[in-house]
Design an enzyme around this catalytic site. Sequence first.
Site, PDB file in Angstrom:
ATOM      1  N   SER A 259     -11.292  -1.060  -0.400  1.00  0.00           N
ATOM      2  CA  SER A 259      -9.973  -1.010   0.228  1.00  0.00           C
ATOM      3  C   SER A 259     -10.029  -1.463   1.683  1.00  0.00           C
ATOM      4  CB  SER A 259      -9.414   0.416   0.200  1.00  0.00           C
ATOM      5  OG  SER A 259      -8.744   0.675  -1.003  1.00  0.00           O
TER       6      SER A 259
ATOM      7  N   ASP B 230       0.851  -1.189   0.000  1.00  0.00           N
ATOM      8  CA  ASP B 230       0.000   0.000   0.000  1.00  0.00           C
ATOM      9  C   ASP B 230       0.888   1.240   0.000  1.00  0.00           C
ATOM     10  OD1 ASP B 230      -2.348   1.813   0.836  1.00  0.00           O
ATOM     11  OD2 ASP B 230      -3.287  -0.165   0.841  1.00  0.00           O
TER      12      ASP B 230
ATOM     13  N   HIS C  90      -3.717   6.114   3.326  1.00  0.00           N
ATOM     14  CA  HIS C  90      -4.489   4.935   2.943  1.00  0.00           C
ATOM     15  C   HIS C  90      -3.954   3.665   3.609  1.00  0.00           C
ATOM     16  CE1 HIS C  90      -5.887   1.721   0.156  1.00  0.00           C
ATOM     17  NE2 HIS C  90      -6.924   2.525  -0.053  1.00  0.00           N
TER      18      HIS C  90
ATOM     19  N   ASN D 201     -13.950  -0.046  -6.752  1.00  0.00           N
ATOM     20  CA  ASN D 201     -15.006   0.904  -6.384  1.00  0.00           C
ATOM     21  C   ASN D 201     -15.666   1.548  -7.599  1.00  0.00           C
ATOM     22  OD1 ASN D 201     -14.082   0.372  -3.831  1.00  0.00           O
ATOM     23  ND2 ASN D 201     -13.424   2.450  -3.373  1.00  0.00           N
TER      24      ASN D 201
END
Length: 456
Positions: free
Chosen positions: A309, A118, A150, A247
């Site tokens: 996520s 990430d 994130h 998404n």
Amino acid sequence: MKKFIFFILSISIMLLIQVTVSAEYIVKLKSDIRLMNAEEEIKGLTLAVPALGLYTADNITDIDPALIEFAEENTEVVLFDSYDYSHASERWEHTLTGVRSMWDTGVYGSGVRVGVIDSGCNSHEALSGNLQTGANFIDESGDTIDNIGHGTSVCGVIAARYESGSAIGAAHKTEIIPIKFIDVNKNGKTIGGTIMSLAKSMISAVDDFQCDIINMSCGSASGSAALKEAVDYAASKGVIMVAAAGNDGNTQYNYPAAYENVIGVGSVGAEKKRSSFSNVNDSVFVTAPGEKVNVLAGTDKYGQNSGTSFSAPYVSGVIALMREIRPEITLSEVRNIISETAEDLGSNGYDNYFGHGLIRADAIADYMLGESDYFTSGIDLCPEDDFYEIRLRVRDGVKTPVCLFAGYEEGKLGQISADKQYIDDNIFMVRMKKTDGEEVKGIIWESFDTMKPIEF
């Protein structure tokens, strides 16, 4: 992530990070080409992933096509979340999935390593016992500071311990290995976030850090031969991979979630309805909480965030619990157990909206532990009051065993505790106060009559 972000009220925008790769290519040479000779003959190739024989090149027009197995653009990879840093609420996600039944049994993901590929991870107070040294595949340094925010949030969904007396992470004793493949520079421009940086990160998670599970809350709309090779390599080493389905809110496939050896995860809200942003296709294997879930931010902040996520790391956390119970568990076994125990949502059976349904940690615990007479946790030290604990789950119809703690100092028996506290009808724990300089042993017998030990 900069602190001023937390004062913005419910900003909900898809984090679709655009990456400029200036026509860089990923190249793999044919297997019958000797790499040393090829490097001498082919100028402009840079070896990037030795384990897979992958090179990068700025230009491929001068390379003889007869030498190339495949060449593809080093395309972008995006993170799948939408910002919503309102403050933390009741841990509805744990109620929805029944994960507390695992905790009641003393299963928290101990001894399991999860590689989180990430934007890095900050040293948040709720991850102080989990966060390990990681890697950075943007500048090849060891810097895993999270400038985007994130990655810190994703790590928290897996393993964050407590905030206001309530656990945030699904498996809050896992080891978290932050592997940074995307970042922003001082001017706010995104760097990294490519197929190559993702592939490098995956190989490192396997070979350098010996991760049991890899979580990827990111994806690319373009399939990639290089990325598939990295996925297959990790799978061949027994690593279980989990990825966000995306998404887009439509039928778009995203990779690596769409690869066969990866568990793709969609999102549901507190009412068990599919999140409007969650993708709909056959890459969705299972769903998990992904709307306004509780996350970490910065180094000491808490809030909420939404996106696949965050449903993906919840599944990674549950799989970490499964791996503690059965350390040698395989991908096919994980898939079978999750599909058998998931709460069916939508149309009967598997569907492209919910996959096999909502992941249920309580049903998984029953499935994995229900056939054993006993399941005993390891000895755990409760940080809140310095008491040692052993938890024991007993199958229905089996006689409750004898369980006690014995404390030894310089080889001599000191205190003994058999203070039994029932958590459920078939789960109890024994506790003993920690004493400095004392060696503690847990003793469990089937009964006082036989004094036959039960292994744990």
